[in-house]
Design an enzyme around this catalytic site. Sequence first.
Site, PDB file in Angstrom:
ATOM      1  N   LYS A  84       0.829  -1.208   0.000  1.00  0.00           N
ATOM      2  CA  LYS A  84       0.000   0.000   0.000  1.00  0.00           C
ATOM      3  C   LYS A  84       0.862   1.255   0.000  1.00  0.00           C
ATOM      4  O   LYS A  84       0.624   2.187  -0.768  1.00  0.00           O
ATOM      5  CB  LYS A  84      -0.936  -0.007   1.206  1.00  0.00           C
TER       6      LYS A  84
ATOM      7  N   GLU B 274      10.263  -5.647   3.777  1.00  0.00           N
ATOM      8  CA  GLU B 274      10.498  -6.943   3.161  1.00  0.00           C
ATOM      9  C   GLU B 274      10.094  -6.925   1.685  1.00  0.00           C
ATOM     10  O   GLU B 274      10.823  -7.422   0.812  1.00  0.00           O
ATOM     11  CB  GLU B 274       9.717  -8.038   3.895  1.00  0.00           C
TER      12      GLU B 274
ATOM     13  N   GLY C 246      -5.192  -5.257   5.464  1.00  0.00           N
ATOM     14  CA  GLY C 246      -4.359  -6.186   4.713  1.00  0.00           C
ATOM     15  C   GLY C 246      -4.883  -7.603   4.687  1.00  0.00           C
ATOM     16  O   GLY C 246      -4.923  -8.252   3.639  1.00  0.00           O
ATOM     17  N   ARG C 247      -5.295  -8.116   5.844  1.00  0.00           N
ATOM     18  CA  ARG C 247      -5.728  -9.512   5.912  1.00  0.00           C
ATOM     19  C   ARG C 247      -7.137  -9.717   5.358  1.00  0.00           C
ATOM     20  O   ARG C 247      -7.636 -10.838   5.313  1.00  0.00           O
ATOM     21  CB  ARG C 247      -5.611 -10.027   7.342  1.00  0.00           C
TER      22      ARG C 247
ATOM     23  N   GLU D  45      -4.088 -12.108  14.040  1.00  0.00           N
ATOM     24  CA  GLU D  45      -3.719 -10.703  13.938  1.00  0.00           C
ATOM     25  C   GLU D  45      -4.903  -9.804  14.269  1.00  0.00           C
ATOM     26  O   GLU D  45      -4.729  -8.674  14.717  1.00  0.00           O
ATOM     27  CB  GLU D  45      -3.194 -10.393  12.538  1.00  0.00           C
TER      28      GLU D  45
ATOM     29  N   HIS E 137      -1.856 -38.531  10.366  1.00  0.00           N
ATOM     30  CA  HIS E 137      -0.583 -39.236  10.522  1.00  0.00           C
ATOM     31  C   HIS E 137       0.495 -38.320  11.105  1.00  0.00           C
ATOM     32  O   HIS E 137       1.681 -38.614  10.999  1.00  0.00           O
ATOM     33  CB  HIS E 137      -0.139 -39.799   9.171  1.00  0.00           C
TER      34      HIS E 137
ATOM     35  N   LYS F  65       8.937  -3.986  13.769  1.00  0.00           N
ATOM     36  CA  LYS F  65       9.364  -3.265  12.571  1.00  0.00           C
ATOM     37  C   LYS F  65      10.288  -2.098  12.937  1.00  0.00           C
ATOM     38  O   LYS F  65      11.320  -1.871  12.305  1.00  0.00           O
ATOM     39  CB  LYS F  65       8.149  -2.732  11.811  1.00  0.00           C
TER      40      LYS F  65
END
Length: 550
Positions: free
Chosen positions: A208, A214, A269-270, A355, A386, A514
């Site tokens: 954004k 990153e 964001g999510r 979050e 398993h 951050k």
Amino acid sequence: MLKKSFTETQAFQQLQSAFAQIQAVHLTQLFEQDAERFNRYRKEWGPLLFDPSKTHLNDAVFQAMHALADELQLSQSFADMCSGVAINETENRAVLHTALRKGPDAEVMVQGKNVIPEIHAVLNKMRVFSDAVINGERRGYSGKAFTDIVNIGIGGSDLGPVMVCEALKHYQVPHLQMHFVSNVDGAHLVETLKRLNPETTLFLIASKTFTTQETMANAHSARTWVLKHYGDEAAIAAHFVAISTASTEVAAFGIGLDQMFGFWDWVGGRYSLWSAIGLSICLAVGYSHFEQLLAGALFVDEHTLQCDFEDNIPMQMAMIGMWYTHFFHYPTYAVIPYDQYLHRFPAYLQQADMESNGKSVDRNGKPVTYATGPIIWGEPGTNGQHAFFQLMHQGTHIIPADFIVAARPLHDLPMHHDILLSNCFAQSEAFMTGKTAAQVKQELAARGMTTAEIERHTPFRVFEGNRPSCTFIIEQLTPYTLGILIALYEHKIFFQGLLWNIYSFDQWGVELGKKLASAILPEIQDKHKSLQHDAGTNGLIQHIRTKSDM
């Protein structure tokens, strides 16, 4: 919007009373008491069946939950969110991922402006662009058609799109391969690019602000990779597009503003895969399938707006989650999709839920006195059987679970799907019923064991059962039904935030790391800088400085 938690309501007293009556009741007893339990509690809505019958619900619990939903005005709060009320008060923002699914004739007002025309302008731009790439009209700098798309983002700019693209792989455009790079660890980008041709690779940079550390580290390295091949800055505009609102930064990168796809500060964001962040989805499966994804989510939005608690699936999901988190003190919740296409769905829900509701301060700024968001985790069945199901069956932790399965497969191997279905239903049954000592002894006796052998082996083979689960059955995994599943959990998360009286749409907890990383980075790069951290962190940085000399 009310700012009190479920513990401050009159209905909470009803829930406490109902809990006292049911906490020692085994799930199998509930079915013994009511043979019609499945039919009374299951909900069938469109292509979805929701079955919460294997949870600790009875009429008293259900009525208390209904009263709680009414007292906290959950329906009104959901309507407020959908209408553009700024419910994200710590950031003074509306929360309008639901608006992204609405038709062009809808109206949603934000600060006196209808945002729907802007949304559909972006959607149309996404349609035109993705069609041009898929049809080979939009090409790279050397005139070659694109064969590979690399989405560079992190968090919601990665988890949502990659989950959807994996889930809809059956519908994937055959001549385009999708790749997702999120980790700033250079290995992620290097291992992706080593298989690709710069002349046929298109990069989507999803940030954004166009400053996410990153994402931009990966973006600039990808930019260098393209420039190394072409040696011409003009190639950047042909091989990169931006999903951002930061026009100055996008232009400085070398991307034309006509290749910038915007979204809004009221898209978290999510919750952003429905926005321009979903451009990778459009490219992966075609815009028509992306439209179906939106339509499935809209179906749930309307269901949630229209239905009272009696029929409201996300509201009931939220109540059941709160029920086990607070009253039974179960701190984790597993999501087990019996569908390999959904293998990234639990990871996506980890971010969406943890979050959002990983908070310890209520909406009044006071510390909460109860458990909030549970730890969400899971893997596809039958793989999980398993791996970690042993703990779920016989461990000391009781872990409520959601099972998700499709009635019909997307492949032509029906025997495989029959086995998958049988395992899904068997596990939910086994979690509930367990196996008693008497049953174990009878089985061992039938094998011819002696009495002494039976007594020695019995304790290890007893299953307590009484492990709760909900089951979701969709008719088939399609873009439409995937949209339904995602929106169900989105709204569950919202309702649980209201129950716990916390803000679900900010994430201040991610900011501190951050900020500290920004301070540490130059200290790693320049070994002469003084270190002002705690002794432990200083020691780690100094160790890395020493190793860099080797």
